[in-house]
Design a protein around this motif. Structure first.
Motif, PDB file in Angstrom:
ATOM      1  N   ALA A  21       0.841  -1.201   0.000  1.00  0.00           N
ATOM      2  CA  ALA A  21       0.000   0.000   0.000  1.00  0.00           C
ATOM      3  C   ALA A  21       0.875   1.248   0.000  1.00  0.00           C
ATOM      4  N   LEU A  22       0.393   2.296  -0.630  1.00  0.00           N
ATOM      5  CA  LEU A  22       1.119   3.554  -0.653  1.00  0.00           C
ATOM      6  C   LEU A  22       1.008   4.250   0.695  1.00  0.00           C
ATOM      7  N   GLY A  61       3.446   9.538 -15.659  1.00  0.00           N
ATOM      8  CA  GLY A  61       2.837   9.773 -14.357  1.00  0.00           C
ATOM      9  C   GLY A  61       3.365   8.801 -13.316  1.00  0.00           C
ATOM     10  N   VAL A  62       3.643   9.331 -12.127  1.00  0.00           N
ATOM     11  CA  VAL A  62       4.167   8.529 -11.019  1.00  0.00           C
ATOM     12  C   VAL A  62       3.545   8.996  -9.702  1.00  0.00           C
ATOM     13  N   ASN A  63       3.669   8.163  -8.699  1.00  0.00           N
ATOM     14  CA  ASN A  63       3.377   8.558  -7.320  1.00  0.00           C
ATOM     15  C   ASN A  63       4.702   8.695  -6.598  1.00  0.00           C
ATOM     16  N   ILE A  79       9.772   6.698  -6.312  1.00  0.00           N
ATOM     17  CA  ILE A  79       8.528   6.805  -7.076  1.00  0.00           C
ATOM     18  C   ILE A  79       7.986   5.430  -7.462  1.00  0.00           C
ATOM     19  N   GLU A  80       6.715   5.435  -7.827  1.00  0.00           N
ATOM     20  CA  GLU A  80       6.070   4.255  -8.389  1.00  0.00           C
ATOM     21  C   GLU A  80       5.313   4.696  -9.632  1.00  0.00           C
ATOM     22  N   ARG A  87       9.039   0.570  -9.387  1.00  0.00           N
ATOM     23  CA  ARG A  87       9.479   1.544  -8.385  1.00  0.00           C
ATOM     24  C   ARG A  87      10.967   1.803  -8.499  1.00  0.00           C
ATOM     25  N   GLY A  88      11.380   2.989  -8.078  1.00  0.00           N
ATOM     26  CA  GLY A  88      12.793   3.327  -8.054  1.00  0.00           C
ATOM     27  C   GLY A  88      12.991   4.783  -7.666  1.00  0.00           C
TER      28      GLY A  88
END
Length: 111
Positions: A21-22, A61-63, A79-80, A87-88
């Motif tokens: 989960a974020l 787009g990333v989170n 980021i994801e 992710r990275g």
């Protein structure tokens, strides 16, 4: 299934969901570069000395999940990617949040 096995399975499932989960502070952003069309390296750690198993392009787009000031003095963002879930880490001057640049300045070490 025994009650003990059921409890263990339930706890394992909850732990796995929590791990992916974020965090509550995650926020949307986009990769950016002045050289449109070039690849942006996504690194396995916060610094250019880490491998880059992924890459993205301007506009992806990333989170943003986490951030840190690395040993090189730059702000790095964990980021994801939307969709793929890859992710990275990306350096701050290659990411923008809602139309404005995120912090990417160099922090000088004293000593």
């Amino acid at each position: 299934m025994s009650p003990k096995t059921l409890v263990l399975a339930t706890c394992s499932a909850i732990a796995m969901m929590a791990a992916v989960a974020l965090p509550s502070f995650a926020y949307p952003a986009r990769l950016t570069t002045s050289d449109y069309g070039s690849q942006i390296n996504i690194r396995s750690g916060p610094g250019t000395g880490y491998s880059s198993p992924h890459y993205g392009y301007a506009g992806d787009g990333v989170n943003v999940i986490n951030e840190t000031i690395a040993n090189d003095g730059y702000m790095w963002y964990y980021i994801e990617f939307y969709g793929s879930g890859a992710r990275g880490w990306v350096r701050g001057d290659f990411i923008t949040r809602k139309g404005r640049e995120l912090e990417s300045r160099v922090f000088l070490k004293h000593g």
